[in-house]
Motif scaffolding. Structure first.
Motif: not given
Length: 322
Positions: A139-151, A164-179
């Motif tokens: 999973y990769a997020v964009s700081g400029s466009t605010g998108t979440l890519a699923i590879l 994303a519903p908000k403009p720019g995203l900085a960090g990303v983390a997973l909760d693998t159990g709750q998906r």
């Protein structure tokens, strides 16, 4: 992981990265700190808990340095081009993934040969990433466009790029159990929540000012957020999806990591060093001055060593027993 940009902490006077000083009362510890000279403008760090090798990105030279912390030196320099910002390791598949924001790509490297396996589109400005080895996803997020890519890591293809519903995203983390995928939004002081089963963003919770780094304790689902414009770390309850507590730090923090076995949280919100927080109690338990303005950090889940970058001097501190 956190966004690769430096926090707003300011670059105050730096001492030599030698003598480490621990403060706060607590159990006696014998911290051991060694410094590896890498060079360049270091942006991110990740560790392979199986091999013990450490990967550090350098945006200036377009390279990923491979460190052997036991030997205390760089053993390989991988040329990936562009301006690599974040790095993550899939130890099960022996892969290393690197983001290149100018190219909007994620570079897949073979962790054994250190050769490039593939370059996958992840959307313009893709800057921070997280890996789910069990689901074969990155999973990769964009700081400029605010998108979440699923590879997809098996076919090394782009499955989806979700706005994303908000403009720019900085960090990303997973909760693998709750998906769930947690993304920080610095411009709106919020944590955006993506439900993998629903395939969409389903929630948002307010945190501190300009959140960047985010990490999840997998057993409890508790989310920890580094706020880069205020002196506290946010703790988000996974059930209510609200900020349940804040921990006062000496400085703003931009990076954060969790030792999954002990639920110990480390951030770069210390004064020229690290802060250690008991994640379960939500209490600051220690500070370690490294004499540097720390950048990104990572925890080796097997040895509990903490790796901290110094972007100004091109070094990585290896911290043990803290």
């Amino acid at each position: 992981m956190r966004g690769p940009e430096l926090s707003r902490r300011g670059l105050f006077a730096l001492a030599t990265a030698g003598a480490a000083t621990a403060v706060l009362a607590g159990p006696a510890r014998a911290e051991q700190v060694s410094v590896v000279d890498v060079g360049g403008a270091l942006t991110a760090v990740a560790v392979n808990p199986v091999t013990g090798l450490v990967y550090v990105t350098d945006a200036n030279s377009g390279t990923v340095a491979v460190l052997d912390p036991n030997a205390g030196r760089v053993i390989t320099l991988i040329n990936v081009g562009g301006k690599p910002s974040d790095v993550a390791v899939d130890s099960a598949a022996n892969r290393v993934y690197v983001t290149n924001p100018p190219g909007g790509t994620v570079i897949a490297l073979d962790a054994l040969s250190h050769q490039t396996v593939s370059v996958v589109g992840a959307g313009a400005g893709a800057s921070s990433l997280a890996v789910d080895p069990a689901a074969n996803k990155v999973y990769a997020v964009s700081g400029s466009t605010g998108t979440l890519a699923i590879l997809d890591t098996l076919s090394l293809t782009t499955q989806r790029i979700v706005p994303a519903p908000k403009p720019g995203l900085a960090g990303v983390a997973l909760d693998t159990g709750q998906r769930l995928v947690y993304c920080t939004s610095p411009t709106t002081d919020s944590l955006e929540i993506f439900d993998l089963d629903a395939g969409k963003f389903t929630g948002s919770t307010g945190v501190g000012a300009s959140p960047t780094g985010v990490a999840v304790h997998q057993a409890s689902g508790t989310v920890f957020v580094a706020n880069s414009a205020i002196h506290h770390m946010s703790i988000v309850d996974p059930v209510s999806r609200t900020q349940s507590k804040t921990v006062l730090l000496r400085s703003e923090a931009s990076a954060i990591a969790v030792n999954q076995g002990t639920e110990t949280v480390y951030t770069n919100g210390g004064q020229n060093g690290l802060s250690r927080v008991d994640g379960k109690a939500g209490v600051l338990t220690g500070e370690l001055s490294l004499g540097v303005n720390p950048g990104d950090l990572a925890v080796d889940q097997r040895t509990r060593a903490v790796y901290v970058t110094d972007p100004l001097h091109g070094t990585v501190s290896v911290v043990r027993n803290f």
